[in-house]
Scaffold this motif. Structure first.
Motif, PDB file in Angstrom:
ATOM      1  N   GLY A 100      -0.711  75.786  15.206  1.00 40.66           N
ATOM      2  CA  GLY A 100      -0.984  75.866  13.775  1.00 40.66           C
ATOM      3  C   GLY A 100       0.220  76.442  13.058  1.00 40.66           C
ATOM      4  O   GLY A 100       1.079  77.075  13.672  1.00 40.66           O
ATOM      5  N   GLY A 101       0.295  76.196  11.758  1.00 39.18           N
ATOM      6  CA  GLY A 101       1.406  76.726  10.975  1.00 39.18           C
ATOM      7  C   GLY A 101       1.172  76.540   9.493  1.00 39.18           C
ATOM      8  O   GLY A 101       0.243  75.854   9.068  1.00 39.18           O
ATOM      9  N   VAL A 102       2.032  77.170   8.693  1.00 40.88           N
ATOM     10  CA  VAL A 102       1.949  77.116   7.236  1.00 40.88           C
ATOM     11  C   VAL A 102       3.252  76.550   6.695  1.00 40.88           C
ATOM     12  O   VAL A 102       4.338  76.917   7.151  1.00 40.88           O
ATOM     13  CB  VAL A 102       1.693  78.525   6.645  1.00 40.88           C
ATOM     14  N   GLN A 103       3.150  75.652   5.719  1.00 35.60           N
ATOM     15  CA  GLN A 103       4.322  75.003   5.126  1.00 35.60           C
ATOM     16  C   GLN A 103       5.317  76.018   4.575  1.00 35.60           C
ATOM     17  O   GLN A 103       4.978  76.905   3.811  1.00 35.60           O
ATOM     18  CB  GLN A 103       3.880  74.078   3.997  1.00 35.60           C
ATOM     19  N   ALA A 104       6.584  75.868   4.976  1.00 36.99           N
ATOM     20  CA  ALA A 104       7.659  76.715   4.472  1.00 36.99           C
ATOM     21  C   ALA A 104       8.627  75.927   3.597  1.00 36.99           C
ATOM     22  O   ALA A 104       9.313  76.499   2.750  1.00 36.99           O
ATOM     23  CB  ALA A 104       8.417  77.362   5.635  1.00 36.99           C
ATOM     24  N   ASP A 105       8.694  74.617   3.790  1.00 38.22           N
ATOM     25  CA  ASP A 105       9.596  73.782   2.990  1.00 38.22           C
ATOM     26  C   ASP A 105       9.129  72.338   3.087  1.00 38.22           C
ATOM     27  O   ASP A 105       8.393  71.972   4.010  1.00 38.22           O
ATOM     28  CB  ASP A 105      11.037  73.909   3.485  1.00 38.22           C
ATOM     29  N   LEU A 106       9.556  71.541   2.125  1.00 42.37           N
ATOM     30  CA  LEU A 106       9.140  70.146   2.054  1.00 42.37           C
ATOM     31  C   LEU A 106      10.315  69.277   1.634  1.00 42.37           C
ATOM     32  O   LEU A 106      11.036  69.614   0.698  1.00 42.37           O
ATOM     33  CB  LEU A 106       7.995  69.994   1.053  1.00 42.37           C
ATOM     34  N   GLY A 107      10.521  68.181   2.324  1.00 40.22           N
ATOM     35  CA  GLY A 107      11.535  67.206   1.955  1.00 40.22           C
ATOM     36  C   GLY A 107      10.955  65.821   2.094  1.00 40.22           C
ATOM     37  O   GLY A 107       9.966  65.614   2.809  1.00 40.22           O
ATOM     38  N   TYR A 108      11.519  64.860   1.415  1.00 40.32           N
ATOM     39  CA  TYR A 108      10.999  63.502   1.496  1.00 40.32           C
ATOM     40  C   TYR A 108      12.102  62.519   1.156  1.00 40.32           C
ATOM     41  O   TYR A 108      13.057  62.832   0.449  1.00 40.32           O
ATOM     42  CB  TYR A 108       9.817  63.304   0.547  1.00 40.32           C
ATOM     43  N   GLU A 109      11.949  61.315   1.693  1.00 41.63           N
ATOM     44  CA  GLU A 109      12.917  60.259   1.426  1.00 41.63           C
ATOM     45  C   GLU A 109      12.176  58.927   1.379  1.00 41.63           C
ATOM     46  O   GLU A 109      11.434  58.594   2.300  1.00 41.63           O
ATOM     47  CB  GLU A 109      13.992  60.231   2.512  1.00 41.63           C
ATOM     48  N   PHE A 110      12.348  58.217   0.272  1.00 41.33           N
ATOM     49  CA  PHE A 110      11.674  56.945   0.082  1.00 41.33           C
ATOM     50  C   PHE A 110      12.694  55.823   0.113  1.00 41.33           C
ATOM     51  O   PHE A 110      13.793  55.958  -0.404  1.00 41.33           O
ATOM     52  CB  PHE A 110      10.915  56.930  -1.243  1.00 41.33           C
ATOM     53  N   SER A 111      12.309  54.706   0.719  1.00 46.12           N
ATOM     54  CA  SER A 111      13.208  53.569   0.857  1.00 46.12           C
ATOM     55  C   SER A 111      12.527  52.308   0.332  1.00 46.12           C
ATOM     56  O   SER A 111      11.354  52.062   0.619  1.00 46.12           O
ATOM     57  CB  SER A 111      13.593  53.370   2.326  1.00 46.12           C
ATOM     58  N   ALA A 112      13.273  51.516  -0.449  1.00 50.56           N
ATOM     59  CA  ALA A 112      12.732  50.265  -0.981  1.00 50.56           C
ATOM     60  C   ALA A 112      12.666  49.192   0.094  1.00 50.56           C
ATOM     61  O   ALA A 112      11.917  48.226  -0.032  1.00 50.56           O
ATOM     62  CB  ALA A 112      13.585  49.788  -2.156  1.00 50.56           C
ATOM     63  N   SER A 113      13.454  49.359   1.157  1.00 53.34           N
ATOM     64  CA  SER A 113      13.539  48.304   2.167  1.00 53.34           C
ATOM     65  C   SER A 113      13.015  48.704   3.539  1.00 53.34           C
ATOM     66  O   SER A 113      13.086  47.923   4.486  1.00 53.34           O
ATOM     67  CB  SER A 113      15.003  47.862   2.312  1.00 53.34           C
ATOM     68  N   ILE A 118       8.171  61.840   5.106  1.00 57.80           N
ATOM     69  CA  ILE A 118       7.828  63.139   4.523  1.00 57.80           C
ATOM     70  C   ILE A 118       8.092  64.174   5.603  1.00 57.80           C
ATOM     71  O   ILE A 118       7.548  64.075   6.711  1.00 57.80           O
ATOM     72  CB  ILE A 118       6.354  63.189   4.086  1.00 57.80           C
ATOM     73  N   GLU A 119       8.948  65.132   5.309  1.00 53.91           N
ATOM     74  CA  GLU A 119       9.271  66.192   6.274  1.00 53.91           C
ATOM     75  C   GLU A 119       8.660  67.509   5.795  1.00 53.91           C
ATOM     76  O   GLU A 119       8.851  67.899   4.650  1.00 53.91           O
ATOM     77  CB  GLU A 119      10.785  66.367   6.398  1.00 53.91           C
ATOM     78  N   ILE A 120       7.944  68.166   6.685  1.00 50.44           N
ATOM     79  CA  ILE A 120       7.342  69.457   6.357  1.00 50.44           C
ATOM     80  C   ILE A 120       7.766  70.466   7.414  1.00 50.44           C
ATOM     81  O   ILE A 120       7.546  70.263   8.608  1.00 50.44           O
ATOM     82  CB  ILE A 120       5.809  69.383   6.292  1.00 50.44           C
ATOM     83  N   LEU A 121       8.388  71.536   6.966  1.00 53.92           N
ATOM     84  CA  LEU A 121       8.763  72.641   7.853  1.00 53.92           C
ATOM     85  C   LEU A 121       7.607  73.626   7.885  1.00 53.92           C
ATOM     86  O   LEU A 121       7.148  74.086   6.834  1.00 53.92           O
ATOM     87  CB  LEU A 121      10.029  73.327   7.337  1.00 53.92           C
ATOM     88  N   PHE A 122       7.118  73.928   9.087  1.00 55.25           N
ATOM     89  CA  PHE A 122       6.021  74.872   9.255  1.00 55.25           C
ATOM     90  C   PHE A 122       6.524  76.127   9.974  1.00 55.25           C
ATOM     91  O   PHE A 122       7.258  76.033  10.959  1.00 55.25           O
ATOM     92  CB  PHE A 122       4.879  74.250  10.062  1.00 55.25           C
ATOM     93  N   SER A 123       6.109  77.273   9.471  1.00 58.51           N
ATOM     94  CA  SER A 123       6.442  78.543  10.117  1.00 58.51           C
ATOM     95  C   SER A 123       5.150  79.331  10.333  1.00 58.51           C
ATOM     96  O   SER A 123       4.067  78.832  10.061  1.00 58.51           O
ATOM     97  CB  SER A 123       7.431  79.332   9.258  1.00 58.51           C
ATOM     98  N   GLY A 124       5.290  80.580  10.801  1.00 57.46           N
ATOM     99  CA  GLY A 124       4.102  81.386  11.087  1.00 57.46           C
ATOM    100  C   GLY A 124       3.213  80.711  12.119  1.00 57.46           C
ATOM    101  O   GLY A 124       1.996  80.642  11.960  1.00 57.46           O
ATOM    102  N   LEU A 125       3.830  80.225  13.191  1.00 52.55           N
ATOM    103  CA  LEU A 125       3.100  79.428  14.179  1.00 52.55           C
ATOM    104  C   LEU A 125       2.072  80.262  14.941  1.00 52.55           C
ATOM    105  O   LEU A 125       2.282  81.437  15.236  1.00 52.55           O
ATOM    106  CB  LEU A 125       4.081  78.789  15.169  1.00 52.55           C
ATOM    107  N   SER A 126       0.950  79.610  15.254  1.00 51.39           N
ATOM    108  CA  SER A 126      -0.110  80.245  16.029  1.00 51.39           C
ATOM    109  C   SER A 126      -0.720  79.207  16.968  1.00 51.39           C
ATOM    110  O   SER A 126      -0.403  78.026  16.885  1.00 51.39           O
ATOM    111  CB  SER A 126      -1.186  80.818  15.089  1.00 51.39           C
ATOM    112  N   GLY A 127      -1.590  79.653  17.857  1.00 47.44           N
ATOM    113  CA  GLY A 127      -2.222  78.758  18.814  1.00 47.44           C
ATOM    114  C   GLY A 127      -1.672  78.938  20.214  1.00 47.44           C
ATOM    115  O   GLY A 127      -0.670  79.630  20.430  1.00 47.44           O
ATOM    116  N   SER A 128      -2.307  78.294  21.181  1.00 44.91           N
ATOM    117  CA  SER A 128      -1.946  78.485  22.589  1.00 44.91           C
ATOM    118  C   SER A 128      -0.553  77.995  22.930  1.00 44.91           C
ATOM    119  O   SER A 128       0.062  78.472  23.887  1.00 44.91           O
ATOM    120  CB  SER A 128      -2.972  77.772  23.486  1.00 44.91           C
TER     121      SER A 128
END
Length: 200
Positions: A100-113, A118-128
């Protein structure tokens, strides 16, 4: 006639606004280096509700490679892009959190062709599996979402097939953030203004 006195408080408030603006979502990939393993990958469905702009991605039966090997994972990412942070939940079921994690940053790139990402950086990781993935992970969601960023922050997009890859971020070689010079400039300007006001 009342004059607004732009003292130390005004200068630092301006710097804070500039810094907050600089750290918002960026219309380009984040450019973060990642480690090849462990890696979670899968395919599923993404939707961004046009009414309340709630983003939701779900991939079932995703797979994680060693050293955090697992299969049959459900990957879910939900959030309000531009309004609140997204959350990452990976596990065979809601009661057994794999990562698990919480969004720390967001980036995106769209292409016509070609496909959009969509890139999401997650921090504060938890879980096994959190210890195997380190401090933060980069989730890259790929699909055909729309022409530009309005589909993330305005018009939304309907249910569409998408794939996801999640890798640990290689913190040893993170590049200089593009916003760092802007933030430094804002702070130096605020400092200079407050010094000038203090001497007057």
């Amino acid at each position: 006639m009342t004059h607004f006195k732009f003292g130390r408080v005004g200068a630092w408030a301006t710097a804070a606004v500039v810094m907050l603006g600089a750290s918002s979502a960026t219309s380009a990939t984040l450019g973060l280096p990642v480690l090849p393993a462990p890696e979670i990958s899968g395919s599923g469905n993404a939707v961004n509700d046009a009414v309340i702009l709630v983003f939701d991605f779900l991939a079932e039966d995703a797979v994680s490679t060693a050293p955090a090997a697992a299969s049959g994972l459900d990957v879910r990412i939900t959030g309000l892009f531009g309004l609140s942070t997204a959350a990452l939940n990976v596990g065979p079921d809601p009661a057994a959190l794999f990562l698990g994690g919480v969004q720390a940053d967001l980036g995106y790139e769209f292409s016509a062709s070609g496909p959009d990402s969509i890139e999401i950086l997650f921090s504060g990781l938890s879980g096994s599996a959190a210890a195997s993935f380190g401090d933060s992970v980069l989730a890259v969601i790929t699909g055909e979402f729309g022409n530009d960023e309005t589909v993330l922050f305005d018009t939304g997009f309907g249910s569409t097939q998408a794939s996801i890859v999640i890798n640990p971020v290689d913190t040893a070689v993170i590049p200089l953030p593009a916003t760092l010079p802007l933030m430094a400039s804002a702070l130096l300007s605020a400092f200079a203004i407050s010094r000038r006001r203090g001497c007057a």
